[in-house]
Design a protein around this motif. Structure first.
Motif, PDB file in Angstrom:
ATOM      1  N   ASP A   1      95.069  15.453  43.847  1.00  0.00           N
ATOM      2  CA  ASP A   1      93.756  15.844  44.724  1.00  0.00           C
ATOM      3  C   ASP A   1      92.711  15.502  43.812  1.00  0.00           C
ATOM      4  OD1 ASP A   1      94.724  17.335  42.262  1.00  0.00           O
ATOM      5  OD2 ASP A   1      94.117  19.403  43.087  1.00  0.00           O
ATOM      6  N   THR A   2      92.723  15.338  42.509  1.00  0.00           N
ATOM      7  CA  THR A   2      91.582  14.872  41.673  1.00  0.00           C
ATOM      8  C   THR A   2      91.263  13.409  42.103  1.00  0.00           C
ATOM      9  OG1 THR A   2      92.028  16.322  39.810  1.00  0.00           O
ATOM     10  CG2 THR A   2      90.708  14.502  39.248  1.00  0.00           C
ATOM     11  N   VAL A   3      92.172  12.349  41.971  1.00  0.00           N
ATOM     12  CA  VAL A   3      92.121  11.207  42.311  1.00  0.00           C
ATOM     13  C   VAL A   3      91.574  10.815  43.752  1.00  0.00           C
ATOM     14  CG1 VAL A   3      93.425   8.936  42.856  1.00  0.00           C
ATOM     15  CG2 VAL A   3      93.856  10.183  40.443  1.00  0.00           C
ATOM     16  N   TRP A   4      92.145  11.649  44.635  1.00  0.00           N
ATOM     17  CA  TRP A   4      91.454  11.806  46.111  1.00  0.00           C
ATOM     18  C   TRP A   4      90.174  11.965  46.160  1.00  0.00           C
ATOM     19  CZ3 TRP A   4      91.223  10.011  50.638  1.00  0.00           C
ATOM     20  CH2 TRP A   4      90.469  10.692  51.736  1.00  0.00           C
ATOM     21  N   ARG A   5      89.829  12.989  45.479  1.00  0.00           N
ATOM     22  CA  ARG A   5      88.240  13.220  45.465  1.00  0.00           C
ATOM     23  C   ARG A   5      87.509  11.982  45.072  1.00  0.00           C
ATOM     24  NH1 ARG A   5      90.010  18.340  43.978  1.00  0.00           N
ATOM     25  NH2 ARG A   5      89.688  17.832  41.653  1.00  0.00           N
ATOM     26  N   THR A   6      87.922  11.309  43.882  1.00  0.00           N
ATOM     27  CA  THR A   6      87.091  10.152  43.493  1.00  0.00           C
ATOM     28  C   THR A   6      87.370   9.091  44.362  1.00  0.00           C
ATOM     29  OG1 THR A   6      87.769  10.857  41.304  1.00  0.00           O
ATOM     30  CG2 THR A   6      87.111   8.541  41.487  1.00  0.00           C
ATOM     31  N   LEU A   7      88.141   8.715  45.031  1.00  0.00           N
ATOM     32  CA  LEU A   7      88.391   7.662  46.057  1.00  0.00           C
ATOM     33  C   LEU A   7      87.631   8.039  46.957  1.00  0.00           C
ATOM     34  CD1 LEU A   7      92.481   7.218  45.876  1.00  0.00           C
ATOM     35  CD2 LEU A   7      90.474   5.904  45.112  1.00  0.00           C
ATOM     36  N   LYS A   8      87.592   9.267  47.540  1.00  0.00           N
ATOM     37  CA  LYS A   8      86.733   9.615  48.935  1.00  0.00           C
ATOM     38  C   LYS A   8      85.267   9.248  48.534  1.00  0.00           C
ATOM     39  CE  LYS A   8      86.559  14.064  50.108  1.00  0.00           C
ATOM     40  NZ  LYS A   8      86.510  15.250  50.510  1.00  0.00           N
ATOM     41  N   ARG A   9      84.764   9.645  47.392  1.00  0.00           N
ATOM     42  CA  ARG A   9      83.261   9.176  47.088  1.00  0.00           C
ATOM     43  C   ARG A   9      83.096   7.770  46.905  1.00  0.00           C
ATOM     44  NH1 ARG A   9      84.168  13.563  43.111  1.00  0.00           N
ATOM     45  NH2 ARG A   9      84.312  11.958  41.505  1.00  0.00           N
ATOM     46  N   GLY A  10      83.951   7.064  46.483  1.00  0.00           N
ATOM     47  CA  GLY A  10      84.197   5.680  46.475  1.00  0.00           C
ATOM     48  C   GLY A  10      83.951   4.834  47.881  1.00  0.00           C
ATOM     49  N   LEU A  11      84.745   5.466  48.746  1.00  0.00           N
ATOM     50  CA  LEU A  11      85.195   5.130  49.987  1.00  0.00           C
ATOM     51  C   LEU A  11      83.920   5.235  50.872  1.00  0.00           C
ATOM     52  CD1 LEU A  11      88.627   6.253  50.995  1.00  0.00           C
ATOM     53  CD2 LEU A  11      87.879   3.822  50.672  1.00  0.00           C
ATOM     54  N   ARG A  12      83.031   6.275  50.474  1.00  0.00           N
ATOM     55  CA  ARG A  12      81.864   6.491  51.232  1.00  0.00           C
ATOM     56  C   ARG A  12      80.661   5.782  50.751  1.00  0.00           C
ATOM     57  NH1 ARG A  12      82.426  13.122  51.846  1.00  0.00           N
ATOM     58  NH2 ARG A  12      83.759  13.081  53.812  1.00  0.00           N
ATOM     59  N   GLN A  13      80.575   5.468  49.356  1.00  0.00           N
ATOM     60  CA  GLN A  13      79.456   4.887  48.850  1.00  0.00           C
ATOM     61  C   GLN A  13      79.578   3.375  48.827  1.00  0.00           C
ATOM     62  OE1 GLN A  13      79.362   6.829  44.858  1.00  0.00           O
ATOM     63  NE2 GLN A  13      78.640   8.512  45.634  1.00  0.00           N
ATOM     64  N   LYS A  14      80.822   2.846  48.478  1.00  0.00           N
ATOM     65  CA  LYS A  14      81.050   1.424  48.397  1.00  0.00           C
ATOM     66  C   LYS A  14      81.393   0.775  49.741  1.00  0.00           C
ATOM     67  CE  LYS A  14      83.672  -1.848  45.712  1.00  0.00           C
ATOM     68  NZ  LYS A  14      84.593  -2.065  44.561  1.00  0.00           N
ATOM     69  N   PHE A  15      82.189   1.547  50.682  1.00  0.00           N
ATOM     70  CA  PHE A  15      82.673   0.886  51.706  1.00  0.00           C
ATOM     71  C   PHE A  15      82.044   1.438  52.857  1.00  0.00           C
ATOM     72  CE2 PHE A  15      86.184   0.200  48.688  1.00  0.00           C
ATOM     73  CZ  PHE A  15      86.410  -1.129  48.827  1.00  0.00           C
ATOM     74  N   GLN A  16      81.169   2.510  52.837  1.00  0.00           N
ATOM     75  CA  GLN A  16      80.640   2.965  53.893  1.00  0.00           C
ATOM     76  C   GLN A  16      81.498   3.476  55.066  1.00  0.00           C
ATOM     77  OE1 GLN A  16      78.668   0.069  52.776  1.00  0.00           O
ATOM     78  NE2 GLN A  16      77.939   1.708  51.168  1.00  0.00           N
ATOM     79  N   ILE A  17      82.662   4.036  54.637  1.00  0.00           N
ATOM     80  CA  ILE A  17      83.718   4.434  55.443  1.00  0.00           C
ATOM     81  C   ILE A  17      83.531   5.247  56.655  1.00  0.00           C
ATOM     82  CG2 ILE A  17      84.990   6.227  54.296  1.00  0.00           C
ATOM     83  CD1 ILE A  17      87.595   4.714  54.609  1.00  0.00           C
ATOM     84  N   ASP A  18      82.357   5.947  56.569  1.00  0.00           N
ATOM     85  CA  ASP A  18      81.977   7.141  57.773  1.00  0.00           C
ATOM     86  C   ASP A  18      81.161   6.345  58.822  1.00  0.00           C
ATOM     87  OD1 ASP A  18      82.749   9.287  56.181  1.00  0.00           O
ATOM     88  OD2 ASP A  18      80.916   9.442  55.019  1.00  0.00           O
ATOM     89  N   VAL A  19      80.979   4.852  58.486  1.00  0.00           N
ATOM     90  CA  VAL A  19      80.231   4.181  59.663  1.00  0.00           C
ATOM     91  C   VAL A  19      81.255   3.871  60.615  1.00  0.00           C
ATOM     92  CG1 VAL A  19      79.169   2.068  60.264  1.00  0.00           C
ATOM     93  CG2 VAL A  19      78.483   3.467  58.276  1.00  0.00           C
ATOM     94  N   PRO A  20      81.169   4.111  61.822  1.00  0.00           N
ATOM     95  CA  PRO A  20      82.327   3.572  62.861  1.00  0.00           C
ATOM     96  C   PRO A  20      82.663   2.337  62.908  1.00  0.00           C
ATOM     97  CG  PRO A  20      80.757   5.265  63.814  1.00  0.00           C
ATOM     98  CD  PRO A  20      80.186   4.866  62.646  1.00  0.00           C
ATOM     99  N   GLY A  21      84.099   1.947  62.815  1.00  0.00           N
ATOM    100  CA  GLY A  21      84.655   0.888  62.709  1.00  0.00           C
ATOM    101  C   GLY A  21      84.891   0.141  61.229  1.00  0.00           C
ATOM    102  N   THR A  22      84.607   0.863  60.478  1.00  0.00           N
ATOM    103  CA  THR A  22      84.679   0.588  58.968  1.00  0.00           C
ATOM    104  C   THR A  22      86.089   0.723  58.557  1.00  0.00           C
ATOM    105  OG1 THR A  22      82.341   1.017  58.549  1.00  0.00           O
ATOM    106  CG2 THR A  22      83.831   0.761  56.580  1.00  0.00           C
ATOM    107  N   GLY A  23      86.612   1.915  59.013  1.00  0.00           N
ATOM    108  CA  GLY A  23      88.204   2.256  58.627  1.00  0.00           C
ATOM    109  C   GLY A  23      88.100   3.793  58.643  1.00  0.00           C
ATOM    110  N   ILE A  24      89.322   4.202  58.241  1.00  0.00           N
ATOM    111  CA  ILE A  24      89.648   5.601  58.102  1.00  0.00           C
ATOM    112  C   ILE A  24      90.572   5.911  56.899  1.00  0.00           C
ATOM    113  CG2 ILE A  24      91.497   5.476  59.990  1.00  0.00           C
ATOM    114  CD1 ILE A  24      90.928   8.318  60.873  1.00  0.00           C
ATOM    115  N   ALA A  25      90.509   6.877  56.329  1.00  0.00           N
ATOM    116  CA  ALA A  25      91.448   7.216  55.213  1.00  0.00           C
ATOM    117  C   ALA A  25      91.602   8.829  55.298  1.00  0.00           C
ATOM    118  CB  ALA A  25      90.766   6.818  53.865  1.00  0.00           C
ATOM    119  N   PHE A  26      92.950   9.190  55.041  1.00  0.00           N
ATOM    120  CA  PHE A  26      93.044  10.607  55.249  1.00  0.00           C
ATOM    121  C   PHE A  26      94.386  10.875  54.411  1.00  0.00           C
ATOM    122  CE2 PHE A  26      95.577   8.634  58.717  1.00  0.00           C
ATOM    123  CZ  PHE A  26      96.794   9.244  58.707  1.00  0.00           C
ATOM    124  N   ILE A  27      94.552  12.384  54.079  1.00  0.00           N
ATOM    125  CA  ILE A  27      95.701  12.649  53.307  1.00  0.00           C
ATOM    126  C   ILE A  27      96.424  13.683  53.986  1.00  0.00           C
ATOM    127  CG2 ILE A  27      94.385  12.206  51.064  1.00  0.00           C
ATOM    128  CD1 ILE A  27      93.777  14.888  50.624  1.00  0.00           C
TER     129      ILE A  27
END
Length: 230
Positions: A64-90
């Motif tokens: 769970d700790t690593v997931w929280r770190t990855l989620k922040r990075g996915l939003r900041q570095k990859f803008q994964i919340d922008v439609p079409g960028t991708g999706i990650a889930f657990i």
């Protein structure tokens, strides 16, 4: 106490290398990578400003700790919340077959063992078996010997396989098959043991198995009724 999850990432194939490198930097080297294709129709793609793209699907076991770190990075570095960028889930992992396999899947992630899962009352489990390519029948024969009804096989590529010798004492090839088996929760442990004993690290299949809780199913009623009749 740490929770353990299977993280699934789906992204355009052209971006996959960047995602995998990011995960590796954050101590979450993906274990399995397979290919897919988006299914959205042309009208939806046009509306979102997207192209019909080939996809990469990666699977990785994380705390769970690593997931929280990855989620922040996915939003900041990859803008994964922008439609079409991708999706990650657990998805919560309820158990992992073998201590060595656990260390391999969670290398460099701080892990404190606790209870198996917060979803303890599920009637079914999804067993995920990662095995060398060409040995899915060995895996399924082992699973059926303990009561499994059937499974689904996906071809994939393993990543981070050079680390395997450190934890498992064996060299593992990168070409993999992912075997998915849905079973009753009460049969899970027996099937996992059978796979570990008959298709595990001491065999050519070199299978690793872990389970995920299934909250609901459709299509298993007839199998359950047949079991009850017996």
């Amino acid at each position: 106490m740490s929770e353990v999850y299977m993280m699934v990432t789906i992204t355009d194939r052209k971006d996959a290398a960047s995602f995998l490198e990011f995960y590796k930097e954050k101590n979450a080297d993906a274990q399995i990578v397979t290919l897919g294709r988006g299914t959205a129709n042309s009208e939806v793609l046009d509306y979102l400003g997207l192209e019909d793209a080939e996809k990469t699907v990666s699977l990785c076991v994380v705390t769970d700790t690593v997931w929280r770190t990855l989620k922040r990075g996915l939003r900041q570095k990859f803008q994964i919340d922008v439609p079409g960028t991708g999706i990650a889930f657990i998805v919560p992992v309820s158990s992992i077959g073998g201590k060595r396999e656990l260390l391999f899947l969670l290398e460099n992630q701080n892990f404190e063992k606790g209870e198996e899962t917060t979803l303890k009352d599920t009637a079914h489990e999804l067993l995920v078996v990662i095995a060398n390519q060409g040995y899915n029948e060995m895996v399924m024969d082992a699973a059926r010997s303990a009561g499994a009804a059937g499974g689904t096989v996906l071809h994939a590529k393993g990543t981070g396989m050079k680390r395997a010798e450190k934890f498992l004492g064996v060299s593992i090839v990168s070409e993999k098959e992912l075997v998915l088996i849905v079973t009753k929760t009460e049969n899970k442990n027996a099937i996992m043991r059978a796979v570990m004993e008959k298709a595990g690290m001491e065999t050519k299949a070199k299978a690793i198995v872990f389970s995920l809780p299934v909250t609901d199913t459709a299509g298993l009623r007839l199998i359950e009724e047949e079991d009850t009749d017996e």
